[in-house]
Design an enzyme around this catalytic site. Structure first.
Site, PDB file in Angstrom:
ATOM      1  N   GLU A  57      24.801  22.535  24.653  1.00 22.78           N
ATOM      2  CA  GLU A  57      23.336  22.634  24.633  1.00 22.78           C
ATOM      3  C   GLU A  57      22.763  22.633  23.214  1.00 22.78           C
ATOM      4  O   GLU A  57      22.161  23.609  22.759  1.00 22.78           O
ATOM      5  CB  GLU A  57      22.870  23.873  25.396  1.00 22.78           C
ATOM      6  CG  GLU A  57      23.184  23.804  26.872  1.00 22.78           C
ATOM      7  CD  GLU A  57      22.496  24.899  27.678  1.00 22.78           C
ATOM      8  OE1 GLU A  57      21.712  25.680  27.098  1.00 22.78           O
ATOM      9  OE2 GLU A  57      22.734  24.971  28.891  1.00 22.78           O
ATOM     10  N   GLU A 103      27.363  23.026  33.798  1.00 22.11           N
ATOM     11  CA  GLU A 103      26.791  24.311  34.200  1.00 22.11           C
ATOM     12  C   GLU A 103      25.778  24.074  35.314  1.00 22.11           C
ATOM     13  O   GLU A 103      24.997  23.128  35.272  1.00 22.11           O
ATOM     14  CB  GLU A 103      26.077  25.024  33.051  1.00 22.11           C
ATOM     15  CG  GLU A 103      26.965  25.579  31.970  1.00 22.11           C
ATOM     16  CD  GLU A 103      26.181  26.358  30.916  1.00 22.11           C
ATOM     17  OE1 GLU A 103      25.080  26.876  31.226  1.00 22.11           O
ATOM     18  OE2 GLU A 103      26.669  26.442  29.779  1.00 22.11           O
TER      19      GLU A 103
END
Length: 500
Positions: free
Chosen positions: A217, A406
């Site tokens: 991320e 995720e």
């Protein structure tokens, strides 16, 4: 992650799109490659044709995920260096309840029993992150053998239990020395140091670890750490400085890709795990489906689009103007280094869109105030994001191997008197989202695996320990792991390889 709107201490790590104001990053001309696709022509995604009986492709990997600072603990043991999250979490008021990751879930000491719990759930793959400061306490220099030994033990234990290790090389725990010496990601030196570290780890682990994620991320740790100060290191840079941090983060990714290829054993695959902005068509008409493609490319322009295309789009550079990042042609060549796979973290639609007769080709539809959400204020429920996200990664950039790195939800997770957690809401979440993911795989989208976030409750960054995402409930007083009802669901799901 956030439970209350407006409280900066509980700001969500995936809420940056709305609150950090980066939608402007994505304004971009549509590349020629888009004209080669026919939006709305599902036949493109339907080869080979599969019977849609709720099953996932043979060999689909069912996994769970964690991150070093969130679960390991042992913050001052065996030569581990201080990180920016050690520093940040010890500043009063930065984390809910002034929680920190000093002990976390103590997985550093309990990894063997935790791996047994994974095996009991039929987990076939585990995504973990390597703590950079366990390997190089100051970010570079002499490696710490005790840190290397720990990850060797972890990998060996996973393999002994039939679980494939997937290693993430950076999940936000930057060595503090690099922040102090170079201002962290404000400097190219940090990007270079990361490339060196990535190559070193690949050389040590790639005889057993066959999938490496460079950074987790990028958009989140940049926007929240350097844009609005909610995350470590807690900075609020002006536009030009923030754009340069963005550039250094994706440059670090590219340098790591090249280093891994140089030092890893043959057969090693490399990609990244990005918090993908996933615009969803408000109604699935051909025009709106096309609009969602355009929007996804544009809203990811500063990160995944630049990585997959090896260039900043014209509109991105025009929009940033004098504040645009400084870069070279060689930088962009490095950033655009080809990937073996793309990992995407998807929790919620970033926005709903519909076709519009404007320069962008779409307009954003606001979320209704009554839109359902989890206990995290930022986490609006939108299962269709798990369909459109991988579909458009495949269509826009031709990705041949995709992982959902995720996906998960926070819940109240109340422990009953007989020590059970009946998280029926999480089971419903998984069933609804996975139905959409299975639809994508049935249409030929090459999603190879799914990693639920997270294997167990853990330190949830600025939200501390009050926000729970795990399949296992963690009693933070005793550190006991208690399987939730969702763990039983995952066990059946992984065994049957179909939505149940």
């Amino acid at each position: 992650m956030s439970d209350k709107p407006g409280n900066s201490q509980e700001f969500a790590r995936r809420d940056f799109i709305k609150k950090a104001g980066i939608s402007a990053l994505g304004l971009s001309a549509v590349p020629a490659l888009l004209s080669l696709t026919n939006p709305g022509n599902e036949a493109e995604l339907a080869s080979p044709v599969q019977t849609n009986n709720g099953s996932f492709p043979k060999g689909f990997l069912w996994g769970t995920a964690t991150a070093a600072y969130q679960v390991e603990g042992a913050a001052k043991e065996d030569g581990r260096g201080t990180t920016i999250w050690d520093t940040f979490s010890h500043i009063p008021g930065k984390v809910r309840n002034n929680d920190n990751g000093d002990v976390a879930c103590d997985m550093y000491h309990r990894y063997k029993s935790d791996i047994k719990l994974m095996k009991e759930m039929n987990v076939k793959s585990f995504r973990f992150s390597v703590a950079w400061s366990r390997i190089f306490p100051d970010g570079r220099g002499t490696p710490n053998q005790k840190g290397i030994d720990f990850y060797n033990r972890l990998v060996d234990e996973l393999l002994a239990n039939g679980i494939q290790p997937f290693a993430t090389l950076y999940h936000w725990d930057l060595p503090q020395t690099l922040q102090d010496k170079y201002k962290g990601w404000e400097s190219r030196e940090t990007a270079k140091a990361f490339g060196d570290y990535a190559g070193f780890i690949a050389g040590k682990l790639s005889d057993r670890v066959k999938h490496f994620f460079t950074l987790n991320e990028l958009s989140t740790f940049v926007e929240l750490g350097y844009g609005n100060g909610i995350f470590a290191p807690g900075l609020k840079l002006p536009a030009a400085g923030l754009n340069q941090v963005r550039h250094h983060s994706i440059l670090a990714h590219g340098l790591a890709v090249q280093a891994i290829r140089a030092y890893a054993k043959p057969g090693t695959k490399v990609g990244l795990a990005e918090n993908l902005s996933v615009p969803v068509p408000i109604i699935n008409t051909p025009e709106n489906i096309k609009a969602a493609e355009l929007a996804m490319r544009e809203t990811n322009a500063g990160y995944l689009t630049a990585i997959m295309e090896g260039r900043y789009t014209d509109k991105f550079l025009k929009k940033t103007g004098a504040d645009a990042p400084k870069f070279t042609a060689e930088d962009m060549k490095i950033i655009g280094s080809p990937l073996d796979f793309v990992g995407v973290n998807i929790y919620t639609p970033s926005q709903y869109v519909q076709a519009a007769n404007n320069a962008d080709g779409y307009k954003t539809i606001p979320f209704a105030k009554s839109s359902p959400r989890t206990t995290s204020e930022w986490e609006l429920l939108g299962p269709e994001a798990l369909y459109w996200g991988p579909c458009n990664v495949h269509k826009l950039w031709g990705a041949k191997e995709i992982y959902i790195t995720e996906n998960g939800m926070s819940s109240t997770d109340e422990l009953t008197a007989d020590r059970h957690v009946y998280d029926t809401d999480r089971i419903s979440y998984m069933r609804n989202y996975l139905t959409q993911l299975q639809k994508a795989t049935a249409e030929g989208v090459p999603v190879k695996g799914y990693f639920y976030w997270s294997m167990m409750d853990n330190f949830e960054w600025a939200s501390g320990y009050g926000t729970r995402f795990g399949l296992y409930y963690v009693d933070y007083k005793t550190l006991e792991r208690i399987p939730k009802e969702s763990a039983a669901y995952f066990k059946v799901l992984a065994a049957s390889n179909k939505v149940v």
